[in-house]
Write a protein that holds these residues in place. Structure first.
Motif, PDB file in Angstrom:
ATOM      1  N   GLY A 130      14.163  19.005 -46.638  1.00  0.00           N
ATOM      2  CA  GLY A 130      14.314  19.560 -45.369  1.00  0.00           C
ATOM      3  C   GLY A 130      15.626  19.297 -44.447  1.00  0.00           C
ATOM      4  N   ARG A 131      15.726  17.728 -44.728  1.00  0.00           N
ATOM      5  CA  ARG A 131      16.994  17.008 -44.188  1.00  0.00           C
ATOM      6  C   ARG A 131      18.159  17.125 -44.709  1.00  0.00           C
ATOM      7  N   ARG A 132      18.142  16.940 -46.098  1.00  0.00           N
ATOM      8  CA  ARG A 132      19.303  16.962 -46.641  1.00  0.00           C
ATOM      9  C   ARG A 132      19.929  18.329 -47.046  1.00  0.00           C
ATOM     10  N   HIS A 133      18.944  19.294 -47.498  1.00  0.00           N
ATOM     11  CA  HIS A 133      19.690  20.663 -47.571  1.00  0.00           C
ATOM     12  C   HIS A 133      19.674  21.348 -46.078  1.00  0.00           C
ATOM     13  N   LEU A 134      19.685  20.906 -45.096  1.00  0.00           N
ATOM     14  CA  LEU A 134      19.871  21.386 -43.671  1.00  0.00           C
ATOM     15  C   LEU A 134      18.941  22.534 -43.441  1.00  0.00           C
ATOM     16  N   LEU A 135      17.768  22.472 -43.744  1.00  0.00           N
ATOM     17  CA  LEU A 135      16.786  23.450 -43.567  1.00  0.00           C
ATOM     18  C   LEU A 135      15.937  23.205 -42.256  1.00  0.00           C
ATOM     19  N   VAL A 136      15.843  21.844 -41.825  1.00  0.00           N
ATOM     20  CA  VAL A 136      15.314  21.601 -40.542  1.00  0.00           C
ATOM     21  C   VAL A 136      16.219  22.119 -39.404  1.00  0.00           C
ATOM     22  N   PRO A 137      15.651  22.705 -38.332  1.00  0.00           N
ATOM     23  CA  PRO A 137      16.406  23.451 -37.332  1.00  0.00           C
ATOM     24  C   PRO A 137      17.482  22.385 -36.696  1.00  0.00           C
ATOM     25  N   SER A 138      16.967  21.264 -36.487  1.00  0.00           N
ATOM     26  CA  SER A 138      17.770  20.392 -35.860  1.00  0.00           C
ATOM     27  C   SER A 138      18.824  19.646 -36.784  1.00  0.00           C
ATOM     28  N   GLY A 139      18.783  20.124 -38.197  1.00  0.00           N
ATOM     29  CA  GLY A 139      19.919  19.800 -39.015  1.00  0.00           C
ATOM     30  C   GLY A 139      21.049  20.744 -39.367  1.00  0.00           C
ATOM     31  N   ARG A 140      20.706  21.967 -38.755  1.00  0.00           N
ATOM     32  CA  ARG A 140      21.680  22.865 -39.206  1.00  0.00           C
ATOM     33  C   ARG A 140      23.206  22.708 -38.634  1.00  0.00           C
ATOM     34  N   VAL A 141      23.992  23.262 -39.337  1.00  0.00           N
ATOM     35  CA  VAL A 141      25.652  22.901 -39.109  1.00  0.00           C
ATOM     36  C   VAL A 141      26.278  24.048 -38.562  1.00  0.00           C
ATOM     37  N   ALA A 142      27.599  23.554 -38.056  1.00  0.00           N
ATOM     38  CA  ALA A 142      28.428  24.680 -37.573  1.00  0.00           C
ATOM     39  C   ALA A 142      29.490  25.288 -38.568  1.00  0.00           C
ATOM     40  N   ARG A 143      29.681  24.704 -39.648  1.00  0.00           N
ATOM     41  CA  ARG A 143      30.648  25.215 -40.709  1.00  0.00           C
ATOM     42  C   ARG A 143      29.778  25.474 -42.233  1.00  0.00           C
ATOM     43  N   VAL A 144      30.453  26.413 -42.542  1.00  0.00           N
ATOM     44  CA  VAL A 144      29.806  26.724 -43.857  1.00  0.00           C
ATOM     45  C   VAL A 144      30.184  25.827 -45.106  1.00  0.00           C
ATOM     46  N   GLU A 145      31.175  25.222 -44.835  1.00  0.00           N
ATOM     47  CA  GLU A 145      31.631  24.178 -45.880  1.00  0.00           C
ATOM     48  C   GLU A 145      30.671  22.925 -45.802  1.00  0.00           C
ATOM     49  N   ALA A 146      30.060  22.704 -44.711  1.00  0.00           N
ATOM     50  CA  ALA A 146      28.998  21.561 -44.612  1.00  0.00           C
ATOM     51  C   ALA A 146      27.786  22.072 -45.264  1.00  0.00           C
ATOM     52  N   ALA A 147      27.626  23.214 -45.186  1.00  0.00           N
ATOM     53  CA  ALA A 147      26.277  24.010 -45.571  1.00  0.00           C
ATOM     54  C   ALA A 147      26.444  23.926 -47.277  1.00  0.00           C
ATOM     55  N   ALA A 148      27.578  24.347 -47.899  1.00  0.00           N
ATOM     56  CA  ALA A 148      27.689  24.390 -49.383  1.00  0.00           C
ATOM     57  C   ALA A 148      27.489  23.042 -49.935  1.00  0.00           C
ATOM     58  N   ASP A 149      28.369  21.902 -49.159  1.00  0.00           N
ATOM     59  CA  ASP A 149      28.318  20.365 -49.681  1.00  0.00           C
ATOM     60  C   ASP A 149      27.085  20.015 -49.666  1.00  0.00           C
ATOM     61  N   ALA A 150      26.094  20.429 -48.780  1.00  0.00           N
ATOM     62  CA  ALA A 150      24.766  19.928 -48.555  1.00  0.00           C
ATOM     63  C   ALA A 150      23.732  20.049 -49.733  1.00  0.00           C
ATOM     64  N   VAL A 151      24.289  21.201 -50.605  1.00  0.00           N
ATOM     65  CA  VAL A 151      23.444  21.816 -51.846  1.00  0.00           C
ATOM     66  C   VAL A 151      24.366  21.677 -52.660  1.00  0.00           C
ATOM     67  N   VAL A 152      25.389  20.961 -52.863  1.00  0.00           N
ATOM     68  CA  VAL A 152      26.470  20.934 -53.912  1.00  0.00           C
ATOM     69  C   VAL A 152      27.311  22.179 -53.966  1.00  0.00           C
ATOM     70  N   GLY A 153      26.806  23.270 -54.167  1.00  0.00           N
ATOM     71  CA  GLY A 153      27.175  24.622 -54.262  1.00  0.00           C
ATOM     72  C   GLY A 153      26.309  25.742 -53.821  1.00  0.00           C
ATOM     73  N   LEU A 154      26.908  26.891 -53.410  1.00  0.00           N
ATOM     74  CA  LEU A 154      26.093  27.913 -53.121  1.00  0.00           C
ATOM     75  C   LEU A 154      26.140  28.754 -54.255  1.00  0.00           C
ATOM     76  N   HIS A 155      24.852  29.135 -54.668  1.00  0.00           N
ATOM     77  CA  HIS A 155      24.899  30.440 -55.880  1.00  0.00           C
ATOM     78  C   HIS A 155      25.506  31.502 -55.433  1.00  0.00           C
ATOM     79  N   ALA A 156      26.391  32.018 -56.104  1.00  0.00           N
ATOM     80  CA  ALA A 156      27.309  33.203 -55.927  1.00  0.00           C
ATOM     81  C   ALA A 156      27.211  34.327 -56.919  1.00  0.00           C
ATOM     82  N   THR A 157      26.457  34.156 -57.977  1.00  0.00           N
ATOM     83  CA  THR A 157      26.069  35.444 -58.767  1.00  0.00           C
ATOM     84  C   THR A 157      25.779  36.739 -57.977  1.00  0.00           C
TER      85      THR A 157
END
Length: 392
Positions: free
Chosen positions: A18-45
């Motif tokens: 919940g916390r490290r993958h930014l899924l907790v509402p209070s942990g959401r971020v403003a930039r997509v780069e931070a979202a990608a780094d939180a999970v190492v990379g976003l699946h893009a297939t």
């Protein structure tokens, strides 16, 4: 006296997600780069996954924010890498992904394409393939960006056809261009540009890529594992091996290089964390999430019983092991969802989660529907439950 190995239970693992993958509402971020780094990379297939996964983790979800990173700042790049899957990773991480994983895959792709050309096309050898690639890159430098079809006007070799699946009922012909551009992308020379159409369109141009610094392979593997354990640890050696797609030897070597420490999971299973990462995280507030097919959290581990009931797997995965859209409550998969042709978001829960959870899931569905608006999303890999929900 032997040192006691710390134990990290399922509840702690779910809190970390919940916390490290930014899924907790209070942990959401403003930039997509931070979202990608939180999970190492976003699946893009599946092109839609990048947007849906990112927006699940953004405080203010928007297509424009994802497109800024992909096509304007080019701070998020797509690479054919771990498990021969396309991932969108930050430009900072891209050299490590390229050196640790993508280049090996590109070499295999090159050998496979050359073999296929020699068997099913006329007049192709290694020299001609290399010359064609140089022509494509030169054409892109002149044009700035172009589709495969447009590049075929400059490089006629791309328009040649090769036989695919010869002798099979689904035998067909494919242009050389589609495979050559895929190879150049795997090698880190070109990237997909903004689609010609909606953000779900597969009609996209190609553009040149600024070459990244060369990182030694061993250093790159260690850095990728360090980042992965920071986001997904604790995890077993098999989890790391599966996610990276590396050999067991390379996986173990990288874990040694980052100084991974032993821990124990529920049931006495041996696992690993980064040095010192054994303290419990603060218990997050209750959270719900509607994650898309192939979301990195769903596809993060080989062993999934601590967040996914085995009896729910047949409904949520296709035959190739691709996950469909899932509903989460406090670190567990509790159901699946789909979008019907009229835009309605529908879901089915596998367990009784209670009134609070149902209300939170409904709020997340409304949040997702709000930013999707008139857009209709059909997963590239469709699962039994998703098809069933759409059909009703």
């Amino acid at each position: 006296m032997s040192r006691r190995v710390p134990v990290i239970g399922d509840g702690e693992r779910r809190a970390r997600v919940g916390r490290r993958h930014l899924l907790v509402p209070s942990g959401r971020v403003a930039r997509v780069e931070a979202a990608a780094d939180a999970v190492v990379g976003l699946h893009a297939t599946d092109a839609a996954t990048v947007y849906l996964s990112a927006c699940a983790r953004l405080a203010e979800p928007s297509v424009a924010e994802v497109e800024r990173a992909l096509y304007e700042d080019v701070s998020l790049v797509k690479l054919l890498s771990m498990r021969r899957t396309i991932f969108a990773v930050t430009e900072e991480l891209a050299p490590y992904v390229a050196s640790s994983t993508a280049r090996v895959i590109a070499a295999r792709e090159r050998a496979g394409l050359l073999k296929h050309l020699q068997q099913h096309a006329v007049g192709w050898d290694e020299a001609r393939l290399a010359a064609t690639e140089r022509k494509v890159l030169a054409a892109l430098e002149r044009r700035g960006e172009a589709t495969t079809k447009e590049l075929g006007d400059d490089v006629p070799e791309l328009r040649e056809q090769m036989l695919m699946s010869a002798g099979k009922p689904y035998e067909n012909k494919q242009s050389v261009g589609s495979r050559v551009l895929r190879l150049l992308a795997a090698d880190g020379h070109v990237r997909r540009g903004r689609p010609r159409g909606s953000w779900l369109s597969s009609n996209y141009p190609w553009a040149p890529v600024r070459q990244w610094p060369d990182v030694p392979v061993r250093e790159a593997k260690a850095e990728l594992v360090r980042r992965w354990l920071a986001s997904y640890g604790p995890a077993t050696v098999e989890d790391v091996k599966w996610w990276t797609g590396w050999t067991l030897g390379d996986t173990r070597k990288a874990l040694v290089d980052v100084g991974a420490e032993d821990v124990e999971l529920s049931g006495g299973v041996a696992a690993l964390v980064l040095p010192g990462d054994v303290e419990a995280v603060a218990e997050p507030e209750p959270w719900a999430a509607l994650l898309p097919g192939l979301d990195p959290t769903m596809m993060g581990w080989r062993g999934r019983d601590w967040y996914l009931r085995p009896e729910d797997v047949p409904a949520l995965f296709d035959r190739a092991g691709n996950a469909g859209p899932t509903v989460w409550w406090c670190g567990r998969v509790v159901g699946g969802w789909a979008q019907r042709p009229d835009g309605e978001l529908v879901w089915r829960l596998f367990v009784d989660v209670g009134a609070e959870a149902e209300a939170a899931i409904g709020a997340e569905a409304a949040r997702l529907a709000g930013w999707l608006g008139e857009v209709r999303v059909t997963p590239r890999f469709r699962t039994p439950l998703e098809r069933e929900l759409v059909a009703k």
